[in-house]
Enzyme design. Sequence first.
Site, PDB file in Angstrom:
ATOM      1  N   ARG A 167      34.886  37.268  28.374  1.00  0.00           N
ATOM      2  CA  ARG A 167      34.686  37.163  29.823  1.00  0.00           C
ATOM      3  C   ARG A 167      33.643  38.154  30.331  1.00  0.00           C
ATOM      4  NH1 ARG A 167      36.925  33.664  28.102  1.00  0.00           N
ATOM      5  NH2 ARG A 167      38.862  32.641  28.717  1.00  0.00           N
ATOM      6  N   SER A 253      42.188  32.145  37.144  1.00  0.00           N
ATOM      7  CA  SER A 253      42.782  33.374  36.613  1.00  0.00           C
ATOM      8  C   SER A 253      42.219  34.589  37.347  1.00  0.00           C
ATOM      9  CB  SER A 253      42.495  33.500  35.113  1.00  0.00           C
ATOM     10  OG  SER A 253      43.070  32.431  34.408  1.00  0.00           O
ATOM     11  N   GLU A 349      39.384  39.563  36.835  1.00  0.00           N
ATOM     12  CA  GLU A 349      38.390  38.677  36.226  1.00  0.00           C
ATOM     13  C   GLU A 349      37.260  38.274  37.173  1.00  0.00           C
ATOM     14  OE1 GLU A 349      38.367  34.297  34.121  1.00  0.00           O
ATOM     15  OE2 GLU A 349      39.853  35.761  33.473  1.00  0.00           O
TER      16      GLU A 349
END
Length: 355
Positions: A167, A253, A349
């Site tokens: 990520r 998320s 995130e």
Amino acid sequence: MALFLEKNVLLRDFTTLKLGGNSLYFSRLQNTQDLPELKEKLKELNVPLFILGGGSNVVVKDVLPEICTLKIENKGIHIIEENEDFAIIEVASGEVWDDFVEYAVIHNLSGVEALSAIPGTVGASPIQNIGAYGKEVSEVIHEVEIFDMVTGKVIMMTNEECQFSYRDSVFKRFEKGRVLITSVRYKLTKRQPIMPTYTGVQEAIQKFELSLIEQERSGNLSAMSLQQKIRNVITDIRWSKLPKPQVIPNVGSFFKNCLVEINVAEVLKNAYPNIPLFYIDEKTVKIPTGWLIEQVGLKGYQRGNVGVYEKNALVLTSNGNAQTDELFTLSDYIKDRVKKEFGLDLEIEPEIFYL
């Protein structure tokens, strides 16, 4: 000026969390040839640039300094190289990500079908190194074209130069507004796709195939490629676990899954025998953050105008009337509870934009 500048535009109307204050200037990029002119205009206005794609992976503060927001809306999907084994496709950064996945599947190209139904634009895919079901977009990114808002140069970056990790990418480390992704080149294979290793996905595909066999026998359905089967199943699974942003405001998320060293994972396994562990390599283990949040009793937890989604504890939601500080208060509370119980630090995130 080819790029029309609007004034005092409310950014919450362009984010999937329905959060964000007024941007003093606002423009839509539909032609990358306008970028040099925009660069000079920003210098004249003396304001920083905020780059906005689909607004599905960003949290914008309610009170913003004087900025110019550039909404990326350039379009185009072109095959630039092809042989019997693969195709390299150049996709404009403003294309909707899932539209590109659909294009690839329709053309029997493999590599992105497991990333179906992820919200956002193509330009965001390398920044976040989006991933799902054991797949990451970095596996198929060939090159990324960027425009440097300081030098005015167009640069083509290789996969290696993008410095992809979980990520993450080099694009997160550039100064905000310095680099604008104009297009991404993906190298997709013409071979059969690799089946996602997640048990739930494999079981769902087997059931789906059985239903297709019955429909094909009755003449009600033509045969599907494996890419199409994977895409259909992934899409169904995703929307059974995640709220659609247009129905319940969210950014998917909100926290990254935890990556820990093996010795840390072993200590946690002794203390919590049921903790799910996914071994990434010989040194690293992934722990699902959603499971951690569930264990501290916060799945479905609501606080004012924000809350934790009842079907997936990784997802924080808004009722459309929230303030950004409400979301951060909830986020801090969750991080504190998980830290006290498991000794793990949660990492947010989505991009947090407040300058």
